[in-house]
Design a protein around this motif. Structure first.
Motif, PDB file in Angstrom:
ATOM      1  N   UNK A   1      20.982 -32.624  -9.581  1.00  0.00           N
ATOM      2  CA  UNK A   1      20.061 -33.599  -9.008  1.00  0.00           C
ATOM      3  C   UNK A   1      18.622 -33.130  -9.222  1.00  0.00           C
ATOM      4  N   UNK A   2      18.427 -31.815  -9.160  1.00  0.00           N
ATOM      5  CA  UNK A   2      17.144 -31.222  -9.473  1.00  0.00           C
ATOM      6  C   UNK A   2      17.341 -30.230 -10.615  1.00  0.00           C
ATOM      7  N   UNK A   3      16.746 -30.520 -11.762  1.00  0.00           N
ATOM      8  CA  UNK A   3      16.755 -29.604 -12.895  1.00  0.00           C
ATOM      9  C   UNK A   3      15.397 -28.912 -12.901  1.00  0.00           C
ATOM     10  N   UNK A   4      15.370 -27.651 -12.513  1.00  0.00           N
ATOM     11  CA  UNK A   4      14.124 -26.908 -12.348  1.00  0.00           C
ATOM     12  C   UNK A   4      13.824 -26.116 -13.608  1.00  0.00           C
ATOM     13  N   UNK A   5      12.680 -26.390 -14.208  1.00  0.00           N
ATOM     14  CA  UNK A   5      12.213 -25.678 -15.396  1.00  0.00           C
ATOM     15  C   UNK A   5      11.018 -24.825 -14.988  1.00  0.00           C
ATOM     16  N   UNK A   6      11.189 -23.514 -15.042  1.00  0.00           N
ATOM     17  CA  UNK A   6      10.125 -22.619 -14.633  1.00  0.00           C
ATOM     18  C   UNK A   6       9.234 -22.220 -15.796  1.00  0.00           C
ATOM     19  N   UNK A   7       8.049 -21.734 -15.460  1.00  0.00           N
ATOM     20  CA  UNK A   7       7.149 -21.173 -16.464  1.00  0.00           C
ATOM     21  C   UNK A   7       6.625 -19.841 -15.939  1.00  0.00           C
ATOM     22  N   UNK A   8       6.379 -18.862 -16.832  1.00  0.00           N
ATOM     23  CA  UNK A   8       5.938 -17.538 -16.376  1.00  0.00           C
ATOM     24  C   UNK A   8       4.432 -17.393 -16.268  1.00  0.00           C
ATOM     25  N   UNK A   9       3.700 -18.442 -16.633  1.00  0.00           N
ATOM     26  CA  UNK A   9       2.246 -18.442 -16.543  1.00  0.00           C
ATOM     27  C   UNK A   9       1.774 -19.879 -16.465  1.00  0.00           C
ATOM     28  N   UNK A  10       0.590 -20.092 -15.946  1.00  0.00           N
ATOM     29  CA  UNK A  10       0.013 -21.434 -15.883  1.00  0.00           C
ATOM     30  C   UNK A  10      -1.046 -21.595 -16.969  1.00  0.00           C
ATOM     31  N   UNK A  11      -1.340 -22.839 -17.304  1.00  0.00           N
ATOM     32  CA  UNK A  11      -2.489 -23.135 -18.133  1.00  0.00           C
ATOM     33  C   UNK A  11      -2.257 -23.134 -19.629  1.00  0.00           C
ATOM     34  N   UNK A  12      -0.997 -23.041 -20.078  1.00  0.00           N
ATOM     35  CA  UNK A  12      -0.709 -23.049 -21.513  1.00  0.00           C
ATOM     36  C   UNK A  12      -0.044 -24.371 -21.886  1.00  0.00           C
ATOM     37  N   UNK A  13      -0.758 -25.202 -22.645  1.00  0.00           N
ATOM     38  CA  UNK A  13      -0.244 -26.528 -22.975  1.00  0.00           C
ATOM     39  C   UNK A  13       0.999 -26.478 -23.859  1.00  0.00           C
ATOM     40  N   UNK A  14       1.223 -25.375 -24.586  1.00  0.00           N
ATOM     41  CA  UNK A  14       2.460 -25.240 -25.365  1.00  0.00           C
ATOM     42  C   UNK A  14       3.676 -25.381 -24.466  1.00  0.00           C
ATOM     43  N   UNK A  15       3.619 -24.770 -23.298  1.00  0.00           N
ATOM     44  CA  UNK A  15       4.735 -24.856 -22.356  1.00  0.00           C
ATOM     45  C   UNK A  15       4.854 -26.264 -21.785  1.00  0.00           C
ATOM     46  N   UNK A  16       3.704 -26.893 -21.529  1.00  0.00           N
ATOM     47  CA  UNK A  16       3.729 -28.236 -20.952  1.00  0.00           C
ATOM     48  C   UNK A  16       4.159 -29.275 -21.989  1.00  0.00           C
ATOM     49  N   UNK A  17       3.815 -29.062 -23.253  1.00  0.00           N
ATOM     50  CA  UNK A  17       4.284 -29.970 -24.315  1.00  0.00           C
ATOM     51  C   UNK A  17       5.806 -29.946 -24.386  1.00  0.00           C
ATOM     52  N   UNK A  18       6.379 -28.755 -24.302  1.00  0.00           N
ATOM     53  CA  UNK A  18       7.839 -28.641 -24.325  1.00  0.00           C
ATOM     54  C   UNK A  18       8.451 -29.307 -23.091  1.00  0.00           C
ATOM     55  N   UNK A  19       7.821 -29.103 -21.931  1.00  0.00           N
ATOM     56  CA  UNK A  19       8.280 -29.786 -20.714  1.00  0.00           C
ATOM     57  C   UNK A  19       8.265 -31.294 -20.896  1.00  0.00           C
TER      58      UNK A  19
END
Length: 405
Positions: free
Chosen positions: A26-44
Protein backbone atom coordinates in the motif's frame (compact mmCIF):
# COMPACT_ATOMS: atom_id res chain seq x y z
CA UNK A 1 30.74 -14.08 -4.62
CA UNK A 2 30.62 -11.76 -7.65
CA UNK A 3 28.47 -14.22 -9.59
CA UNK A 4 25.99 -14.40 -6.72
CA UNK A 5 25.78 -10.62 -6.54
CA UNK A 6 25.19 -10.35 -10.28
CA UNK A 7 22.24 -12.72 -9.89
CA UNK A 8 20.52 -10.18 -7.62
CA UNK A 9 20.53 -7.38 -10.24
CA UNK A 10 17.41 -6.14 -12.07
CA UNK A 11 16.46 -3.19 -14.26
CA UNK A 12 15.22 -0.02 -12.58
CA UNK A 13 11.57 -0.52 -13.44
CA UNK A 14 8.42 -0.46 -11.34
CA UNK A 15 7.46 -3.99 -12.35
CA UNK A 16 10.91 -5.30 -11.36
CA UNK A 17 10.67 -3.59 -7.97
CA UNK A 18 7.22 -5.01 -7.27
CA UNK A 19 8.37 -8.52 -8.21
CA UNK A 20 10.85 -8.39 -5.34
CA UNK A 21 8.06 -7.98 -2.79
CA UNK A 22 6.00 -10.66 -1.06
CA UNK A 23 2.78 -8.66 -1.56
CA UNK A 24 1.60 -5.55 -3.37
CA UNK A 25 2.42 -2.72 -0.94
CA UNK A 26 0.00 0.00 0.00
CA UNK A 27 3.01 2.21 0.66
CA UNK A 28 6.06 1.70 -1.55
CA UNK A 29 8.79 3.72 0.16
CA UNK A 30 11.75 4.82 -1.96
CA UNK A 31 14.55 6.27 0.13
CA UNK A 32 17.41 8.53 -0.85
CA UNK A 33 20.77 8.90 0.96
CA UNK A 34 21.08 12.63 0.27
CA UNK A 35 18.84 15.55 -0.68
CA UNK A 36 19.11 17.98 -3.54
CA UNK A 37 20.27 15.73 -6.40
CA UNK A 38 17.87 15.82 -9.35
CA UNK A 39 19.34 12.57 -10.74
CA UNK A 40 17.67 10.76 -7.86
CA UNK A 41 14.43 12.69 -8.30
CA UNK A 42 14.37 12.02 -12.07
CA UNK A 43 14.54 8.30 -11.33
CA UNK A 44 11.79 8.69 -8.71
CA UNK A 45 9.62 10.45 -11.31
CA UNK A 46 10.14 7.65 -13.83
CA UNK A 47 9.19 5.00 -11.28
CA UNK A 48 6.10 6.95 -10.24
CA UNK A 49 4.95 7.32 -13.85
CA UNK A 50 5.34 3.57 -14.35
CA UNK A 51 3.47 2.84 -11.11
CA UNK A 52 0.64 5.09 -12.28
CA UNK A 53 0.40 3.80 -15.83
CA UNK A 54 1.08 0.12 -15.17
CA UNK A 55 0.11 -0.58 -11.56
CA UNK A 56 -2.72 1.81 -10.72
CA UNK A 57 -0.93 3.93 -8.13
CA UNK A 58 -2.49 7.37 -7.72
CA UNK A 59 -0.55 9.21 -4.99
CA UNK A 60 2.99 10.37 -4.40
CA UNK A 61 4.04 11.55 -0.95
CA UNK A 62 7.34 13.33 -0.35
CA UNK A 63 9.33 14.59 2.63
CA UNK A 64 7.84 18.07 2.54
CA UNK A 65 5.50 20.13 4.74
CA UNK A 66 2.08 18.44 4.87
CA UNK A 67 0.29 21.80 5.02
CA UNK A 68 2.05 23.48 2.10
CA UNK A 69 1.65 20.23 0.16
CA UNK A 70 -2.07 20.99 -0.03
CA UNK A 71 -1.17 23.84 -2.40
CA UNK A 72 0.44 21.34 -4.80
CA UNK A 73 -2.44 18.89 -4.47
CA UNK A 74 -4.97 21.62 -5.31
CA UNK A 75 -2.98 22.53 -8.40
CA UNK A 76 -2.55 19.02 -9.79
CA UNK A 77 -6.16 18.05 -9.10
CA UNK A 78 -8.05 21.26 -10.00
CA UNK A 79 -5.55 23.68 -11.54
CA UNK A 80 -5.75 26.15 -8.64
CA UNK A 81 -2.99 28.75 -8.83
CA UNK A 82 -0.07 29.00 -11.24
CA UNK A 83 2.87 26.64 -11.56
CA UNK A 84 5.33 29.29 -10.37
CA UNK A 85 3.21 30.03 -7.29
CA UNK A 86 2.89 26.34 -6.51
CA UNK A 87 6.62 25.70 -6.74
CA UNK A 88 7.29 28.68 -4.47
CA UNK A 89 4.60 28.03 -1.87
CA UNK A 90 3.92 24.30 -2.09
CA UNK A 91 7.23 22.84 -0.90
CA UNK A 92 9.37 23.13 2.20
CA UNK A 93 13.13 22.56 2.69
CA UNK A 94 13.87 24.39 -0.58
CA UNK A 95 12.49 21.49 -2.66
CA UNK A 96 10.43 23.84 -4.84
CA UNK A 97 13.63 24.98 -6.58
CA UNK A 98 14.23 21.48 -8.00
CA UNK A 99 13.72 21.11 -11.76
CA UNK A 100 12.75 17.47 -11.20
CA UNK A 101 10.05 18.42 -8.69
CA UNK A 102 8.74 20.99 -11.17
CA UNK A 103 8.60 18.31 -13.87
CA UNK A 104 6.74 16.00 -11.50
CA UNK A 105 4.08 18.63 -10.79
CA UNK A 106 3.70 19.41 -14.51
CA UNK A 107 3.32 15.74 -15.42
CA UNK A 108 0.74 15.12 -12.70
CA UNK A 109 -1.33 18.12 -13.78
CA UNK A 110 -1.17 17.08 -17.44
CA UNK A 111 -2.19 13.51 -16.53
CA UNK A 112 -5.20 14.74 -14.59
CA UNK A 113 -6.34 17.07 -17.39
CA UNK A 114 -6.03 14.42 -20.15
CA UNK A 115 -5.80 15.16 -23.85
CA UNK A 116 -9.51 15.96 -24.21
CA UNK A 117 -9.30 18.62 -21.45
CA UNK A 118 -12.34 17.17 -19.68
CA UNK A 119 -10.33 16.03 -16.70
CA UNK A 120 -10.23 12.60 -15.16
CA UNK A 121 -12.87 11.38 -12.71
CA UNK A 122 -11.97 12.14 -9.11
CA UNK A 123 -11.22 8.47 -8.39
CA UNK A 124 -8.61 8.39 -11.15
CA UNK A 125 -6.85 11.67 -10.43
CA UNK A 126 -3.29 11.73 -9.23
CA UNK A 127 -2.78 13.18 -5.77
CA UNK A 128 0.20 14.87 -4.17
CA UNK A 129 1.00 14.89 -0.46
CA UNK A 130 3.69 16.25 1.77
CA UNK A 131 4.01 14.01 4.81
CA UNK A 132 6.54 15.89 6.92
CA UNK A 133 5.35 18.16 9.69
CA UNK A 134 5.69 21.95 9.25
CA UNK A 135 9.18 21.68 10.72
CA UNK A 136 12.63 22.91 9.79
CA UNK A 137 15.95 22.10 11.43
CA UNK A 138 16.02 25.50 13.11
CA UNK A 139 12.37 25.92 14.11
CA UNK A 140 8.83 24.65 14.01
CA UNK A 141 5.86 26.51 12.53
CA UNK A 142 3.16 28.22 14.53
CA UNK A 143 0.14 25.94 15.04
CA UNK A 144 -2.09 28.82 13.92
CA UNK A 145 -2.84 27.71 10.35
CA UNK A 146 -3.79 24.15 11.25
CA UNK A 147 -5.69 25.05 14.41
CA UNK A 148 -7.73 27.86 12.87
CA UNK A 149 -8.49 25.73 9.79
CA UNK A 150 -9.76 22.86 11.97
CA UNK A 151 -11.91 25.21 14.03
CA UNK A 152 -13.29 26.82 10.87
CA UNK A 153 -14.22 23.46 9.36
CA UNK A 154 -16.10 22.42 12.49
CA UNK A 155 -17.71 25.82 13.14
CA UNK A 156 -19.34 25.71 9.70
CA UNK A 157 -20.81 22.24 10.25
CA UNK A 158 -21.62 21.49 13.92
CA UNK A 159 -23.73 23.18 16.56
CA UNK A 160 -21.93 26.17 18.05
CA UNK A 161 -22.44 24.98 21.62
CA UNK A 162 -20.39 21.84 20.85
CA UNK A 163 -17.28 23.86 20.07
CA UNK A 164 -14.86 24.12 23.04
CA UNK A 165 -13.98 27.75 22.24
CA UNK A 166 -14.35 30.54 19.72
CA UNK A 167 -11.90 31.45 16.95
CA UNK A 168 -11.20 34.67 18.85
CA UNK A 169 -10.06 32.67 21.89
CA UNK A 170 -7.66 30.68 19.73
CA UNK A 171 -6.32 33.86 18.18
CA UNK A 172 -5.71 35.43 21.59
CA UNK A 173 -3.94 32.35 22.95
CA UNK A 174 -1.81 31.94 19.83
CA UNK A 175 -0.49 35.49 19.85
CA UNK A 176 1.99 36.46 17.15
CA UNK A 177 3.49 33.73 14.99
CA UNK A 178 7.07 34.88 15.56
CA UNK A 179 6.71 33.75 19.19
CA UNK A 180 6.47 30.19 17.88
CA UNK A 181 9.03 30.35 15.08
CA UNK A 182 11.87 31.93 17.09
CA UNK A 183 14.98 30.08 15.78
CA UNK A 184 16.83 30.63 19.07
CA UNK A 185 14.46 28.20 20.76
CA UNK A 186 16.09 25.17 19.09
CA UNK A 187 19.38 25.74 20.93
CA UNK A 188 17.95 27.50 23.98
CA UNK A 189 14.82 25.85 25.48
CA UNK A 190 14.14 28.93 27.60
CA UNK A 191 13.34 30.82 24.38
CA UNK A 192 10.46 28.45 23.55
CA UNK A 193 6.82 29.32 24.32
CA UNK A 194 5.89 25.64 24.24
CA UNK A 195 5.35 25.27 27.97
CA UNK A 196 3.62 28.61 28.58
CA UNK A 197 0.16 28.73 30.12
CA UNK A 198 -1.29 29.73 26.74
CA UNK A 199 0.36 26.77 25.01
CA UNK A 200 -1.04 24.40 27.63
CA UNK A 201 -4.55 25.75 27.05
CA UNK A 202 -4.12 25.40 23.29
CA UNK A 203 -3.09 21.74 23.64
CA UNK A 204 -6.29 21.01 25.55
CA UNK A 205 -8.42 22.90 23.03
CA UNK A 206 -6.75 21.14 20.10
CA UNK A 207 -7.46 17.80 21.77
CA UNK A 208 -11.13 18.78 22.25
CA UNK A 209 -11.45 19.90 18.62
CA UNK A 210 -9.98 16.63 17.34
CA UNK A 211 -12.29 14.68 19.64
CA UNK A 212 -15.27 16.64 18.30
CA UNK A 213 -14.17 15.93 14.73
CA UNK A 214 -14.11 12.21 15.53
CA UNK A 215 -17.42 12.27 17.40
CA UNK A 216 -19.25 14.05 14.56
CA UNK A 217 -17.81 11.89 11.75
CA UNK A 218 -21.16 10.47 10.52
CA UNK A 219 -22.74 13.91 10.24
CA UNK A 220 -19.62 15.43 8.67
CA UNK A 221 -19.29 12.73 6.03
CA UNK A 222 -22.98 13.10 5.20
CA UNK A 223 -22.69 16.86 4.66
CA UNK A 224 -19.18 17.33 3.26
CA UNK A 225 -16.80 15.55 0.92
CA UNK A 226 -14.43 12.91 2.21
CA UNK A 227 -11.55 15.03 0.89
CA UNK A 228 -12.65 17.93 3.10
CA UNK A 229 -12.98 15.60 6.08
CA UNK A 230 -9.56 14.12 5.37
CA UNK A 231 -8.10 17.61 5.31
CA UNK A 232 -9.75 18.45 8.62
CA UNK A 233 -8.15 15.35 10.11
CA UNK A 234 -4.80 16.52 8.72
CA UNK A 235 -5.36 19.91 10.36
CA UNK A 236 -6.07 18.15 13.66
CA UNK A 237 -3.00 15.90 13.48
CA UNK A 238 -0.80 18.84 12.56
CA UNK A 239 -2.11 21.22 15.22
CA UNK A 240 -1.78 18.63 17.98
CA UNK A 241 1.61 17.51 16.69
CA UNK A 242 3.02 21.04 16.52
CA UNK A 243 1.78 21.91 20.00
CA UNK A 244 3.36 18.71 21.33
CA UNK A 245 6.62 19.48 19.49
CA UNK A 246 6.74 23.04 20.85
CA UNK A 247 6.06 21.72 24.36
CA UNK A 248 9.15 19.53 24.20
CA UNK A 249 11.25 22.26 22.59
CA UNK A 250 10.96 23.97 25.97
CA UNK A 251 12.24 20.85 27.75
CA UNK A 252 15.64 20.98 29.46
CA UNK A 253 16.21 17.26 30.05
CA UNK A 254 19.01 15.24 28.35
CA UNK A 255 16.41 13.42 26.24
CA UNK A 256 15.13 16.64 24.60
CA UNK A 257 16.59 16.11 21.11
CA UNK A 258 15.80 12.40 21.08
CA UNK A 259 12.20 13.25 21.85
CA UNK A 260 12.03 15.99 19.20
CA UNK A 261 13.44 13.70 16.49
CA UNK A 262 10.99 10.97 17.51
CA UNK A 263 8.05 13.39 17.48
CA UNK A 264 8.88 14.52 13.94
CA UNK A 265 8.93 10.94 12.64
CA UNK A 266 5.77 10.15 14.58
CA UNK A 267 4.01 13.02 12.78
CA UNK A 268 5.33 11.63 9.49
CA UNK A 269 4.07 8.15 10.35
CA UNK A 270 0.54 9.33 11.16
CA UNK A 271 0.41 11.23 7.87
CA UNK A 272 1.62 8.16 5.96
CA UNK A 273 -1.01 5.94 7.55
CA UNK A 274 -3.70 8.41 6.52
CA UNK A 275 -2.30 8.44 2.96
CA UNK A 276 -2.26 4.63 2.91
CA UNK A 277 -5.94 4.58 3.80
CA UNK A 278 -6.68 6.35 0.49
CA UNK A 279 -4.95 3.74 -1.67
CA UNK A 280 -1.48 2.71 -2.88
CA UNK A 281 1.14 5.45 -2.86
CA UNK A 282 4.80 5.97 -3.67
CA UNK A 283 6.61 7.57 -0.74
CA UNK A 284 9.90 9.42 -1.21
CA UNK A 285 12.14 10.69 1.59
CA UNK A 286 15.56 10.24 3.12
CA UNK A 287 16.48 6.62 3.82
CA UNK A 288 16.71 7.43 7.53
CA UNK A 289 13.02 8.34 7.70
CA UNK A 290 11.84 5.25 5.80
CA UNK A 291 14.06 2.45 7.12
CA UNK A 292 12.74 -0.21 9.47
CA UNK A 293 15.66 0.13 11.86
CA UNK A 294 16.10 2.87 14.41
CA UNK A 295 17.46 6.12 13.05
CA UNK A 296 20.45 7.79 14.65
CA UNK A 297 22.24 11.13 14.42
CA UNK A 298 25.25 12.73 16.06
CA UNK A 299 24.15 16.04 17.56
CA UNK A 300 25.86 18.72 19.62
CA UNK A 301 25.03 17.02 22.92
CA UNK A 302 25.90 13.51 21.67
CA UNK A 303 24.25 10.70 19.66
CA UNK A 304 20.47 10.35 19.54
CA UNK A 305 18.39 7.36 18.42
CA UNK A 306 14.68 7.11 17.64
CA UNK A 307 12.22 4.99 15.67
CA UNK A 308 11.81 6.24 12.11
CA UNK A 309 8.49 6.83 10.37
CA UNK A 310 9.17 3.73 8.26
CA UNK A 311 9.68 1.58 11.36
CA UNK A 312 6.44 2.88 12.89
CA UNK A 313 4.40 2.40 9.71
CA UNK A 314 5.93 -1.01 8.94
CA UNK A 315 4.97 -2.19 12.43
CA UNK A 316 1.32 -1.42 11.62
CA UNK A 317 1.07 -2.28 7.92
CA UNK A 318 3.32 -5.33 7.77
CA UNK A 319 3.76 -6.51 4.18
CA UNK A 320 1.69 -3.58 2.94
CA UNK A 321 4.75 -1.43 3.61
CA UNK A 322 7.83 -1.92 1.44
CA UNK A 323 11.16 -0.13 1.73
CA UNK A 324 13.56 0.29 -1.19
CA UNK A 325 16.72 2.17 -0.24
CA UNK A 326 18.92 4.10 -2.65
CA UNK A 327 22.71 3.76 -2.50
CA UNK A 328 25.23 5.77 -4.50
CA UNK A 329 28.71 5.25 -5.85
CA UNK A 330 30.04 8.76 -6.36
CA UNK A 331 28.89 12.35 -5.89
CA UNK A 332 32.18 13.84 -7.02
CA UNK A 333 31.00 17.47 -6.86
CA UNK A 334 30.48 16.92 -3.13
CA UNK A 335 33.77 15.11 -2.59
CA UNK A 336 32.26 11.62 -2.52
CA UNK A 337 34.61 9.64 -4.75
CA UNK A 338 34.84 5.97 -5.77
CA UNK A 339 33.80 3.80 -2.81
CA UNK A 340 36.39 1.47 -1.26
CA UNK A 341 36.03 -2.06 -2.71
CA UNK A 342 35.49 -3.64 0.72
CA UNK A 343 32.27 -1.62 1.31
CA UNK A 344 28.75 -2.47 0.16
CA UNK A 345 28.78 0.45 -2.28
CA UNK A 346 32.20 -0.68 -3.49
CA UNK A 347 30.87 -4.17 -4.31
CA UNK A 348 27.94 -2.66 -6.20
CA UNK A 349 30.18 -0.14 -7.95
CA UNK A 350 32.06 -3.05 -9.54
CA UNK A 351 28.89 -4.10 -11.36
CA UNK A 352 28.70 -3.06 -15.03
CA UNK A 353 25.31 -1.32 -14.71
CA UNK A 354 25.15 2.47 -14.31
CA UNK A 355 22.00 2.02 -12.26
CA UNK A 356 20.08 -1.05 -11.21
CA UNK A 357 17.74 -2.57 -8.64
CA UNK A 358 19.22 -5.09 -6.22
CA UNK A 359 17.25 -7.85 -4.52
CA UNK A 360 18.39 -7.00 -0.98
CA UNK A 361 17.40 -10.27 0.75
CA UNK A 362 19.19 -12.31 -1.95
CA UNK A 363 22.20 -10.02 -1.66
CA UNK A 364 22.25 -10.60 2.11
CA UNK A 365 22.19 -14.36 1.46
CA UNK A 366 25.00 -14.06 -1.08
CA UNK A 367 27.15 -12.11 1.37
CA UNK A 368 26.48 -14.55 4.18
CA UNK A 369 27.52 -13.74 7.73
CA UNK A 370 30.51 -11.68 6.62
CA UNK A 371 29.13 -8.28 5.72
CA UNK A 372 31.18 -5.54 4.03
CA UNK A 373 32.53 -2.68 6.10
CA UNK A 374 30.27 0.37 6.43
CA UNK A 375 31.34 3.14 4.09
CA UNK A 376 32.58 6.27 5.84
CA UNK A 377 31.09 9.27 4.07
CA UNK A 378 33.52 12.16 3.56
CA UNK A 379 30.57 14.57 3.24
CA UNK A 380 28.01 15.12 5.99
CA UNK A 381 25.17 15.42 3.46
CA UNK A 382 25.47 11.82 2.25
CA UNK A 383 24.59 8.84 4.46
CA UNK A 384 25.94 5.51 3.23
CA UNK A 385 23.92 2.31 3.51
CA UNK A 386 24.60 0.21 6.59
CA UNK A 387 25.29 -3.40 5.47
CA UNK A 388 23.92 -4.63 8.80
CA UNK A 389 20.45 -3.42 7.71
CA UNK A 390 20.21 -5.54 4.55
CA UNK A 391 17.84 -8.04 6.15
CA UNK A 392 15.22 -5.31 6.75
CA UNK A 393 15.41 -3.77 3.25
CA UNK A 394 13.26 -5.07 0.38
CA UNK A 395 15.39 -3.67 -2.42
CA UNK A 396 18.24 -1.31 -3.25
CA UNK A 397 18.33 1.15 -6.12
CA UNK A 398 22.01 1.65 -6.91
CA UNK A 399 23.22 4.62 -8.94
CA UNK A 400 26.89 4.43 -9.86
CA UNK A 401 27.67 8.10 -10.48
CA UNK A 402 25.58 11.18 -9.63
CA UNK A 403 26.46 14.16 -11.87
CA UNK A 404 26.04 17.70 -10.61
CA UNK A 405 22.43 18.86 -11.07
Amino acid sequence: MATDIKDTVHAVEAAAVLRLLPARPRLLALGEPTHGEDTLLDLRNELFQQLVEQEGYRTIAIESDCMTGLVVDDYVTTGTGTLDEVMERGFSHGFGASAANRELVCWMRAYNVRADNDGRPASERLRFAGFDGPLEITHAASPRQALIALHGYLAARVDADLLPCTAETLDRLLGTDDRWTNPDAMMDPSQSVGQSAESGQLRLLADDLVALLDAETPRLLATTSRDDWDRARLYGRTAAGLLRYHHWMADTSPSRMTRLCALRDSMMAHNLLAIAARGPALVHAHNSHLQRHKSSMQMWQGPVEWWSAGALVSAQLGEEYAFVATALGTIRHQGVDTPPPDTLEGLLYALPEDHCVIDAPRLATALGHTRPAPRVSPWFGYASLDPAHLDRIDGIVFIKDVPQS
